[in-house]
Write an enzyme that holds these catalytic residues in place. Structure first.
Site, short mmCIF file in Angstrom:
data_model
loop_
_atom_site.label_atom_id
_atom_site.label_comp_id
_atom_site.label_asym_id
_atom_site.label_seq_id
_atom_site.Cartn_x
_atom_site.Cartn_y
_atom_site.Cartn_z
N GLU A 177 8.07 10.17 10.03
CA GLU A 177 6.80 10.91 10.08
C GLU A 177 5.60 9.99 9.80
O GLU A 177 4.56 10.11 10.45
CB GLU A 177 6.82 12.04 9.04
CG GLU A 177 5.62 12.95 9.07
CD GLU A 177 5.47 13.67 10.39
OE1 GLU A 177 6.27 14.55 10.68
OE2 GLU A 177 4.52 13.34 11.15
N LYS A 209 2.18 3.65 18.51
CA LYS A 209 2.23 5.06 18.10
C LYS A 209 2.33 5.99 19.30
O LYS A 209 3.10 6.96 19.28
CB LYS A 209 0.99 5.39 17.26
CG LYS A 209 1.04 4.74 15.89
CD LYS A 209 -0.31 4.81 15.20
CE LYS A 209 -0.24 4.28 13.78
NZ LYS A 209 -1.58 4.02 13.21
N ILE A 211 -0.56 12.97 8.57
CA ILE A 211 -0.61 14.13 9.47
C ILE A 211 0.79 14.44 10.01
O ILE A 211 1.44 13.55 10.55
CB ILE A 211 -1.56 13.87 10.67
CG1 ILE A 211 -2.91 13.36 10.17
CG2 ILE A 211 -1.72 15.10 11.53
CD1 ILE A 211 -3.78 12.78 11.28
N GLY A 267 -3.79 4.88 4.88
CA GLY A 267 -4.11 4.80 3.46
C GLY A 267 -2.91 5.18 2.61
O GLY A 267 -1.96 5.80 3.07
N THR A 295 0.84 -1.21 0.00
CA THR A 295 0.00 0.00 0.00
C THR A 295 0.87 1.25 0.00
O THR A 295 0.73 2.13 -0.86
CB THR A 295 -0.91 0.00 1.25
OG1 THR A 295 -1.66 -1.21 1.27
CG2 THR A 295 -1.84 1.19 1.27
N GLY A 347 -0.36 8.56 9.72
CA GLY A 347 -0.40 8.57 8.24
C GLY A 347 0.17 9.87 7.70
O GLY A 347 1.35 10.17 7.90
N GLU A 401 -3.23 -3.21 9.23
CA GLU A 401 -1.90 -3.83 9.21
C GLU A 401 -2.02 -5.21 8.54
O GLU A 401 -3.12 -5.78 8.45
CB GLU A 401 -1.39 -4.02 10.64
CG GLU A 401 -1.12 -2.72 11.37
CD GLU A 401 -0.10 -1.83 10.66
OE1 GLU A 401 1.03 -2.26 10.45
OE2 GLU A 401 -0.46 -0.71 10.28
N LYS A 404 5.96 1.76 12.65
CA LYS A 404 5.87 2.11 14.09
C LYS A 404 6.23 0.94 14.98
O LYS A 404 6.76 1.12 16.07
CB LYS A 404 4.49 2.65 14.45
CG LYS A 404 3.31 1.84 13.96
CD LYS A 404 2.92 2.26 12.58
CE LYS A 404 2.08 1.23 11.89
NZ LYS A 404 0.98 1.72 11.13
#
Ligand code: NDP
Ligand code: HSE
Length: 432
Positions: free
Chosen positions: A129, A205, A136, A302, A13, A134, A190, A105
């Site tokens: 990041e 996270k 943000i 996503g 993905t 995702g 996942e 993560k």
């Protein structure tokens, strides 16, 4: 224009998203950065897999050494996931003098100390990041924009899959399985979706965010974790009738020199801003001593949003490698681990939602409330939903005033043993 050669590890993905972003926006990026990031090789597991993008098949390899040994490749993006071989490849990339970008993560939350120490020792760059939220920019917000603040707390909806499931269940009457299937089809979950639904991905996270916010390494194993697998549609509906929306929240709070770090489903009052975060959106509500409250939100899972975060790190890696730009925080460990004092959840006070399943006969409520009273748990409201016409049980929903978790656990243990109680009581905490 000078090209910067990149090795992608993984073309699922996120890997596909990074490839598509670089293909579409390469000129835009080149104009802004002055260099052209080009993917030179892509490591995959299965060379024969059908890929849903038009791509030169010669880019693919299943031999990591074709990437690690290539002196032209200066940046490696680890987009495989899991612990091994991801960790091994990251450490080998540092050893070979390459900068690393990862969306992983799990590897940071479980092996972060070793990876960071290695990165620092070898004076390399590590961008992560995409590992939280995702697309943000929450890592950059903590590392850069809020650097002058003492961070007091972070409350977040940090997992897209579970937020998607809870939203679809409540708003569209989907059952848990159907909603999870959709989240998987959309590429949010996942590879092992139990990491999402058991709250483990959220624990990974919040462990990363807490390490950045508080300057100490808090491994994910220290995070109190509950998932959403116990939630039933009726709880989402009862909560809604009472003016609450259920979300899986992650908390990292510093209070009186102790840190609370936990993940659990939580009832949030409908007028709280976090209830408007639906589907695969994530949000981070951060409080700092000078900035006050900050809310950042956006798509938390996503292909496209995550690719956006990975590419932002690729640009930072280029700036580090070519222009020597020093990252803001090289290492999240500024204090010694032995100084960490975590507050166990048993010591924390919450308001609660209980759903008892009990036989519908006189005296039941007094038995339950008697036990609650014995443990100093004060009831705010009670609703018995419906009357059972035939022999069977009815749900009794109760909200409490603030009370310590350890008292609640003791009381529920006793209540669950009552002969009038037909199945274990559901307990959810309420965000005050
Ligand atoms: P996918 O499962 O879609 O893709 C994984 C890729 O890694 C595949 O291309 C697979 O190869 C390759 N791969 C797996 N094992 C190996 C191996 N042993 N050697 C070489 N290649 C291997 O994962 P995602 O793209 O969803 O996730 C990647 C990372 O990004 C994970 O860490 C995830 O947690 C993180 N992430 C994911 C987000 C998302 O929305 N999906 C958002 C933010 C972070 P092949 O194609 O041949 O099977
Ligand atoms: N499985 C993760 C989620 C991907 O659903 O949030 C983004 O980290």
């Amino acid at each position: 224009m000078k090209e910067v050669k990149i090795g992608l590890l993984g073309f699922g993905t996120v890997g596909t998203g990074v490839y598509e972003l670089l293909r579409k926006n390469i000129n835009l990026i080149e104009e802004k950065v002055g260099l052209r990031p080009v993917i030179k090789k892509i490591l995959v597991k299965n060379l024969n897999k059908k890929r849903n993008v038009i791509i030169d098949p010669h880019l693919f390899t299943n031999d990591i050494n074709e990437i690690l040994q290539d002196p032209e490749i200066s940046i490696i993006c680890e987009l495989i996931g899991g612990i091994e071989p991801a960790k091994d490849y990251i450490l080998k990339a540092f050893e070979k003098g390459k900068e690393v970008v990862t969306a992983n993560k799990a590897v940071l939350a479980l092996c972060g100390k070793e990876i960071w120490e290695n990165c620092t020792k070898r004076k390399r760059f590590l961008g992560f990041e995409a590992s939280v939220g995702g697309g943000i920019p929450v890592i950059k917000t903590l590392k850069e924009a809020l650097i002058g603040n003492e961070i007091n707390s972070i409350i977040g909806i940090v997992n897209g899959t579970t937020n998607y499931i809870l939203t679809r269940m409540l708003e569209n009457n989907l059952n848990f399985k159907e909603a999870l299937k959709e989240a998987q089809a959309k590429g949010y979950a996942e590879a092992d979706p139990s990491l999402d639904i058991k709250g483990i991905d959220s624990a990974h996270k919040i462990s990363i965010l807490a390490s950045l916010a508080f300057g100490i390494y808090i491994p994910a194993s220290e995070v109190y974790t509950e998932g959403i697998e116990e939630i039933e549609l009726m709880d989402l509906r009862f909560a809604k009738d009472l003016g609450y929306i259920v979300k899986l929240l992650a908390f990292a709070k510093k209070r009186k020199d102790k840190i609370e770090i936990r993940v659990h489903p939580t009832l949030i009052s409908e007028n709280h801003v976090l209830t408007s975060i639906r589907l695969n959106y994530n949000a981070f509500y951060i409080t700092g001593d000078f900035i006050g409250d900050v809310l950042i939100y956006g798509l938390g899972a996503g292909k496209e949003p995550t690719a956006s975060a990975v590419v932002s790190d690729i640009i930072d890696a280029i700036e580090y490698f070519y222009f020597g730009k020093r990252p803001f925080i090289r290492y999240p460990l500024t204090k010694n681990n032995h100084l960490i004092k975590l507050r166990p959840i048993e010591e924390v006070e919450f308001k609660y939602y209980f759903r008892f399943s009990a036989i519908d006969k006189p005296g039941v409520l007094s038995k339950i409330s008697g036990i609650l009273g014995k443990y100093n748990i004060s009831i705010a409201s009670v609703i018995q939903i419906g009357r059972q016409k035939r022999k069977g049980s009815v749900p009794i929903v109760m909200l409490t005033h603030e009370t310590k978790e350890k008292n609640v656990n003791k009381a529920l243990q006793e209540i669950n043993k009552l002969d009038v109680v037909t199945s274990p009581t559901k307990k959810f905490r309420i965000l005050d």
